[in-house]
Structure formats: structure tokens, C-alpha cells
Design an enzyme around this catalytic site. Structure first.
Site, PDB file in Angstrom:
ATOM      1  N   ASN A  11       0.853  -1.193   0.000  1.00  0.00           N
ATOM      2  CA  ASN A  11       0.000   0.000   0.000  1.00  0.00           C
ATOM      3  C   ASN A  11       0.891   1.246   0.000  1.00  0.00           C
ATOM      4  OD1 ASN A  11      -1.860   2.013   0.506  1.00  0.00           O
ATOM      5  ND2 ASN A  11      -2.256   1.387   2.638  1.00  0.00           N
ATOM      6  N   TRP A  12       0.984   1.891  -1.162  1.00  0.00           N
ATOM      7  CA  TRP A  12       1.905   3.026  -1.297  1.00  0.00           C
ATOM      8  C   TRP A  12       1.365   4.312  -0.670  1.00  0.00           C
ATOM      9  CZ3 TRP A  12       4.011   2.637  -7.055  1.00  0.00           C
ATOM     10  CH2 TRP A  12       4.761   1.461  -7.166  1.00  0.00           C
ATOM     11  N   LYS A  13       0.097   4.330  -0.341  1.00  0.00           N
ATOM     12  CA  LYS A  13      -0.535   5.540   0.215  1.00  0.00           C
ATOM     13  C   LYS A  13      -0.263   6.733  -0.716  1.00  0.00           C
ATOM     14  CE  LYS A  13      -0.141   3.393   4.696  1.00  0.00           C
ATOM     15  NZ  LYS A  13      -0.084   3.513   6.140  1.00  0.00           N
ATOM     16  N   HIS A  97      -9.537   1.078   4.696  1.00  0.00           N
ATOM     17  CA  HIS A  97      -8.279   1.320   5.418  1.00  0.00           C
ATOM     18  C   HIS A  97      -8.546   2.312   6.556  1.00  0.00           C
ATOM     19  CE1 HIS A  97      -4.242   2.578   6.424  1.00  0.00           C
ATOM     20  NE2 HIS A  97      -3.812   1.500   5.807  1.00  0.00           N
ATOM     21  N   GLU A  99      -6.964   4.723   7.695  1.00  0.00           N
ATOM     22  CA  GLU A  99      -6.724   6.135   7.385  1.00  0.00           C
ATOM     23  C   GLU A  99      -7.913   6.750   6.655  1.00  0.00           C
ATOM     24  OE1 GLU A  99      -2.927   5.595   5.473  1.00  0.00           O
ATOM     25  OE2 GLU A  99      -2.041   5.072   7.412  1.00  0.00           O
ATOM     26  N   GLU A 169      -5.318  -4.843  10.696  1.00  0.00           N
ATOM     27  CA  GLU A 169      -4.286  -3.831  10.936  1.00  0.00           C
ATOM     28  C   GLU A 169      -4.613  -3.057  12.210  1.00  0.00           C
ATOM     29  OE1 GLU A 169      -2.278  -2.600   6.927  1.00  0.00           O
ATOM     30  OE2 GLU A 169      -4.067  -1.407   7.243  1.00  0.00           O
ATOM     31  N   GLY A 175       2.602   2.270  10.806  1.00  0.00           N
ATOM     32  CA  GLY A 175       3.579   3.350  10.640  1.00  0.00           C
ATOM     33  C   GLY A 175       4.316   3.739  11.900  1.00  0.00           C
ATOM     34  N   SER A 209       3.470  -2.049  10.481  1.00  0.00           N
ATOM     35  CA  SER A 209       4.920  -2.103  10.699  1.00  0.00           C
ATOM     36  C   SER A 209       5.526  -3.453  10.324  1.00  0.00           C
ATOM     37  CB  SER A 209       5.267  -1.724  12.150  1.00  0.00           C
ATOM     38  OG  SER A 209       4.883  -0.385  12.399  1.00  0.00           O
ATOM     39  N   GLY A 230       2.842  -0.971   4.291  1.00  0.00           N
ATOM     40  CA  GLY A 230       2.933   0.416   3.857  1.00  0.00           C
ATOM     41  C   GLY A 230       4.383   0.798   3.587  1.00  0.00           C
ATOM     42  N   GLY A 231       5.031   1.384   4.579  1.00  0.00           N
ATOM     43  CA  GLY A 231       6.379   1.955   4.421  1.00  0.00           C
ATOM     44  C   GLY A 231       7.389   1.030   3.756  1.00  0.00           C
TER      45      GLY A 231
HETATM   46  P1  PGA Z   1       2.920   0.342   7.604  1.00  0.00           P
HETATM   47  O1  PGA Z   1       1.447   0.589   6.998  1.00  0.00           O
HETATM   48  O2  PGA Z   1       3.428  -0.959   7.025  1.00  0.00           O
HETATM   49  O3  PGA Z   1       3.725   1.529   7.157  1.00  0.00           O
HETATM   50  O4  PGA Z   1       2.771   0.254   9.080  1.00  0.00           O
HETATM   51  C1  PGA Z   1       0.531  -0.475   6.834  1.00  0.00           C
HETATM   52  C2  PGA Z   1      -0.768   0.031   6.256  1.00  0.00           C
HETATM   53  O5  PGA Z   1      -1.227   1.115   6.612  1.00  0.00           O
HETATM   54  O6  PGA Z   1      -1.384  -0.653   5.407  1.00  0.00           O
END
Ligand code: PGA
Length: 252
Positions: A11-13, A97, A99, A169, A175, A209, A230-231
Site C-alpha cells: 500500500n503506497w498511500k 483502510h 486512514e 491492521e 507506521g 509495521s 505500507g512503508g
Molecule cells: P505500515 O502501513 O506498514 O507503514 O505500518 C501499513 C498500512 O497502513 O497498510
């Protein structure tokens, strides 16, 4: 018994231009990840979706959108429809998600409509659920994720539920570098799996994470079929390492 083939979703956001996205795909494919043994999907921002789709065409790397509207078209300024995702070559979509739930006001009811729309059009939804730090501390994790999961799949037949993916999640782990423990995540995911008929046949991913050096511990758990990352999905080498390390431990 649930599906054992692991899935790594990146997930590149709100990261990467068109040029950065196509460079990532080229770099990743040059590293020759073992897509025969694992499913890997990237979720670029909408602006780069078509270009990334072109760049990965003919490969086994999957493509998805980070969200979508549930309508095929209409007066919804700023929104992207499921047909537009398919038009870019995307066959996956992340729905719900945390967010988007937090900053875009996505409700359980809206997520449910999107799940129905995705299934109607042949997109595979990755339905994200997870509890806040406060709910976690108060011992409400189970109730919270089971409610979110049941709401997302309301009115979906067990066979259609089985075509979906769920991502657990914990919000406090996203993050932050503070991933949940693999055993604790596995316990929550067992509860999720038992909460809706059909989920015993789906893949459930852990997210929060995940890095190349801890993904193996997660996928070694019986209820964890991969990761939503994500990251650590933003670098081609890091994403290739996630795929390699998930593959090694996913065998069971
Ligand atoms: P993260 O994000 O791996 O940077 O913690 C995961 C996500 O939000 O899908």
C-alpha cells in the site's frame, strides 16, 4: 482449512509520481521475485495507476486501487469508480483502510456497499479492519474487529466472502514501528476468521509495521496468510525481500 498461498500487498498511500512508480515496477521485475509461489500486488496512487499497469503488463505482479466509490459513474467529484480501476488494469482494491475511515469519514455501511460493488465487477477487495490504541488498551479488540468484519460483509454470500481478503491492521501498529506480536495478531485473526461464514476459506493478512525482517514470523502463524505493507513496500529491493521472506515461511 484456509488458503495457504501467501499474499504480499504493498500500500503506497500518497507516495510516488508516475516516473517513480514505473521505475519501481521495472526495478522490482528485474529482481525476478518468485511470483509462482506467492501473490504480490502493488497499490499505487490513482495518478500512477495506469502507468504502473502498463509497466507490469505481462508479469504476474498484481495491481490495485487504494479505495474506490461504489457507483460505476456519476456526479461524485474527486471519486474513482470500480470501472476506472479495471480500466487501468487493476483487479484489486483496498477497502476500509483505517486512514480512510479516520480522515475521509468512511463508515461501515459505505465499506459494505463498496464490497458489494467490487464483487459485482470482479475486483478482489482487501477489507481492512483494526482497533485503535484506546480500544486495544480497554480490551475491546475482539468486539471491535468482529463488528467491523460483520458489517463489511453484511449481505454477502459465503462463496463471495471467500473471494475476498481481510487485512487485520491494529491502528496503533501502522507506521509506528511497533508491530503487534505474531501470536497476538494470530489470535485476533482466528476470531475474525470465525466471525463470518466464508472467511474460513479466505486469506487474512496482518498489517502494521511489517518489514522484510519480521514478515516471516507473521506468515508462519496458522491464521496469517500474508501482509498488507505500507512503508516497507515503497522500495523495490525491500518489496522483493518481503516477497522472498514471506515465501520461505508461508509453507505449512
Ligand atoms: P505500515 O502501513 O506498514 O507503514 O505500518 C501499513 C498500512 O497502513 O497498510
Amino acid at each position: 482449512m484456509h488458503a495457504a498461498r501467501a499474499l504480499v500487498a504493498g500500500n503506497w498511500k500518497m507516495h510516488k509520481t508516475i516516473a517513480e512508480s514505473t521505475a519501481f515496477v521495472r526495478e522490482l521485475l528485474a529482481l525476478e521475485p518468485d511470483f509462482d509461489a506467492i501473490d504480490a500486488v502493488i497499490f499505487p496512487p490513482f495518478t500512477a495507476l495506469a502507468a504502473a499497469g502498463e509497466a507490469l503488463r505481462g508479469s504476474l505482479l498484481g495491481l490495485g486501487g487504494q479505495t474506490m466509490n461504489d457507483a460505476d459513474s456519476g456526479a461524485f467529484t474527486g471519486e474513482i469508480s470500480p470501472l476506472m480501476l479495471l480500466d487501468c488494469g487493476a483487479h484489486w482494491v483496498i477497502l476500509g483502510h483505517s486512514e480512510r475511515r479516520a480522515s475521509c469519514g468512511e463508515t461501515d455501511a459505505a465499506i459494505n456497499r463498496k464490497v458489494h460493488a467490487a464483487l459485482r465487477l470482479g475486483l478482489t477487495p482487501i477489507v481492512a479492519v483494526g482497533e485503535s490504541a484506546a480500544d486495544h488498551a480497554a480490551g475491546r479488540t475482539h468486539d471491535h474487529v468482529v463488528l467491523q468484519t460483520s458489517a463489511a460483509f453484511d449481505g454477502v454470500t459465503p462463496d463471495d466472502v471467500a473471494r475476498c481478503v481481510v487485512a487485520y491492521e491494529p491502528i496503533w501498529a501502522i507506521g509506528t514501528g511497533l508491530s503487534d506480536s505474531p501470536a497476538a495478531a494470530n489470535n485476533v485473526m482466528a476470531q475474525i476468521r470465525g466471525s463470518v461464514s466464508g472467511l474460513e476459506r479466505t486469506r487474512i493478512l496482518y498489517g502494521g509495521s511489517v518489514k522484510p525482517d519480521n514478515i516471516g514470523q507473521f506468515v508462519a502463524q496458522p491464521h496469517i496468510d500474508g501482509a498488507l505493507v505500507g512503508g516497507a513496500s515503497l522500495g523495490a529491493q525491500s518489496f522483493a525481500d518481503l516477497i522472498a521472506n514471506a515465501r520461505v515461511n508461508a509453507t505449512r
